[in-house]
Design an enzyme around this catalytic site. Structure first.
Site, mmCIF file in Angstrom:
data_model
loop_
_atom_site.group_PDB
_atom_site.id
_atom_site.type_symbol
_atom_site.label_atom_id
_atom_site.label_comp_id
_atom_site.label_asym_id
_atom_site.label_seq_id
_atom_site.Cartn_x
_atom_site.Cartn_y
_atom_site.Cartn_z
ATOM 1 N N CYS A 172 36.684 44.340 48.894
ATOM 2 C CA CYS A 172 37.578 43.874 49.946
ATOM 3 C C CYS A 172 39.009 43.522 49.469
ATOM 4 O O CYS A 172 39.671 44.546 49.365
ATOM 5 C CB CYS A 172 36.759 42.395 50.510
ATOM 6 S SG CYS A 172 37.275 42.165 52.186
ATOM 7 N N LYS B 152 34.803 40.389 41.475
ATOM 8 C CA LYS B 152 36.086 40.492 42.248
ATOM 9 C C LYS B 152 37.289 39.904 41.612
ATOM 10 O O LYS B 152 37.283 38.900 41.322
ATOM 11 C CB LYS B 152 35.700 39.802 43.646
ATOM 12 C CG LYS B 152 36.954 39.988 44.885
ATOM 13 C CD LYS B 152 36.550 39.461 45.914
ATOM 14 C CE LYS B 152 37.333 39.631 46.965
ATOM 15 N NZ LYS B 152 36.970 39.052 48.345
ATOM 16 N N GLU C 119 30.190 43.862 51.175
ATOM 17 C CA GLU C 119 30.511 42.464 50.666
ATOM 18 C C GLU C 119 29.399 41.417 51.073
ATOM 19 O O GLU C 119 29.323 41.430 52.312
ATOM 20 C CB GLU C 119 31.956 42.198 50.750
ATOM 21 C CG GLU C 119 32.396 40.766 50.072
ATOM 22 C CD GLU C 119 33.602 40.563 50.304
ATOM 23 O OE1 GLU C 119 34.178 39.692 49.631
ATOM 24 O OE2 GLU C 119 34.390 40.912 51.405
#
Length: 253
Positions: free
Chosen positions: A142, A108, A41
Site C-alpha cells: 500500500c 511494510k 493488504e
C-alpha cells in the site's frame, strides 16, 4: 508465470468469514491456471488498528495461506497483522506461502502515519526479493507505493513488483498513476491488488487492481467489484526491455 490478482471485499475483523469467502476465489484463480495468487493488504481482517488485532507469526492467516498453497499447488500471498516473537506491536506483514511448504515474509516499510498506522504497527527493515520459477519478485504494501526510492533500489534484482493494498477510493487516481509510473521508471512488471467495498471505519475502496507491463502497458485491469485479474508475466520480457532501452544504467542515486 501466470499471475492472479484477487480483488475482493473484506469482512471487518472476521478472519473465519474471510477465509471461507477467499477459499472459493483462490480455487477459481488456480482453476484459471494461476501459479502466483495475490490477495490484498490485511486480507483477513481489513485495515484495522483495533488493539489486539495482531496474531502470532504462523497464526491463522499464515496457516490459511499455507493450506491454500498446498491444496492448489500455487504460491499465494497477502498481508496480515503479525507479532514477531518478543515484540508487542504487530508488523503489517506480507506472507507468501508456497506449495512446497516454504513461507517468506516482507514487512511494510512505511506505516501510514496519516491514518495512525505508525502508532499501532512496527515498520519493517527493508525490501525483500524472492525468486520463484526464475522470476524475481519484490513485494510492497500500500503506502510503500508512494516512495519511489525503495523501488529504484530494488530494480536491478526485480522482474515483478507486487503491491497489495487497501487504497481508498478518494485517492484512486494516485493509485493508478503511481503503479504505472513504477513500472515505467523501473522497466518491470507491476501487479497492484486492491480491495473493494466499505471498511469497518467507513473508508470506501474501488479496487482498480491491475497488471502492468515493463513498458507501462495495462495488461489486465478491474474496477469496483469482486473479480480476478489475470496475466502472464515473463522475466525474459523484462530483460529484453532493459536491453533495448538502457535507461536504468543512466540512473544516479
Amino acid at each position: 508465470m501466470r499471475v492472479a490478482a484477487v480483488q475482493h471485499d473484506i469482512v471487518w475483523e472476521d478472519r473465519e468469514a474471510n477465509f471461507a469467502r477467499l477459499a472459493r476465489q483462490v480455487a477459481r484463480a488456480a482453476g484459471a491456471g494461476a501459479e502466483l495468487v495475490l490477495l490484498t493488504e490485511t486480507f483477513s481482517t481489513g485495515f484495522s488498528m483495533t488493539p489486539g488485532i495482531g496474531e502470532p507469526e504462523d497464526g491463522p492467516s499464515a496457516a490459511f495461506l499455507a493450506a491454500q498453497a498446498a491444496e492448489h499447488r500455487v504460491w499465494i500471498g497477502g498481508s496480515c497483522p503479525e507479532i514477531a516473537p518478543g515484540e508487542e506491536l504487530p508488523y503489517n506483514s506480507f506472507v507468501l506461502a508456497g506449495p512446497d511448504g516454504a513461507t517468506h515474509r516482507y514487512r511494510k516499510l512505511h506505516p501510514f502515519t496519516h491514518g495512525g498506522e505508525h502508532e499501532r504497527f512496527r515498520a519493517g527493515d527493508g525490501p525483500v526479493t524472492l525468486t520463484l520459477g526464475g522470476l524475481r519478485i519484490t513485494p510492497f504494501i500500500c503506502y510503500d507505493l508512494r516512495f519511489a526510492d525503495v523501488f529504484w533500489h530494488a530494480a536491478l534484482e526485480t522482474d515483478l513488483y507486487v503491491v497489495v493494498a487497501n487504497w481508498p477510493a478518494a485517492r484512486r487516481h494516485h493509485w493508478q498513476t503511481l503503479l504505472q509510473a513504477r513500472a515505467i521508471e523501473n522497466q518491470a512488471y507491476v501487479v497492484g491488488v486492491n480491495r473493494v467495498g466499505t471498511a469497518g471505519d467507513g473508508t470506501e475502496h474501488t479496487g482498480d487492481s491491475r497488471i502492468i507491463s515493463p513498458m507501462g502497458e495495462l495488461l489486465a485491469t478491474a474496477a469496483g467489484s469482486e473479480t480476478i485479474v489475470l496475466a502472464d508475466v515473463d522475466a525474459a520480457e523484462v530483460a529484453a526491455t532493459r536491453d533495448r532501452l538502457r535507461f536504468l544504467a543512466d540512473r544516479r542515486g
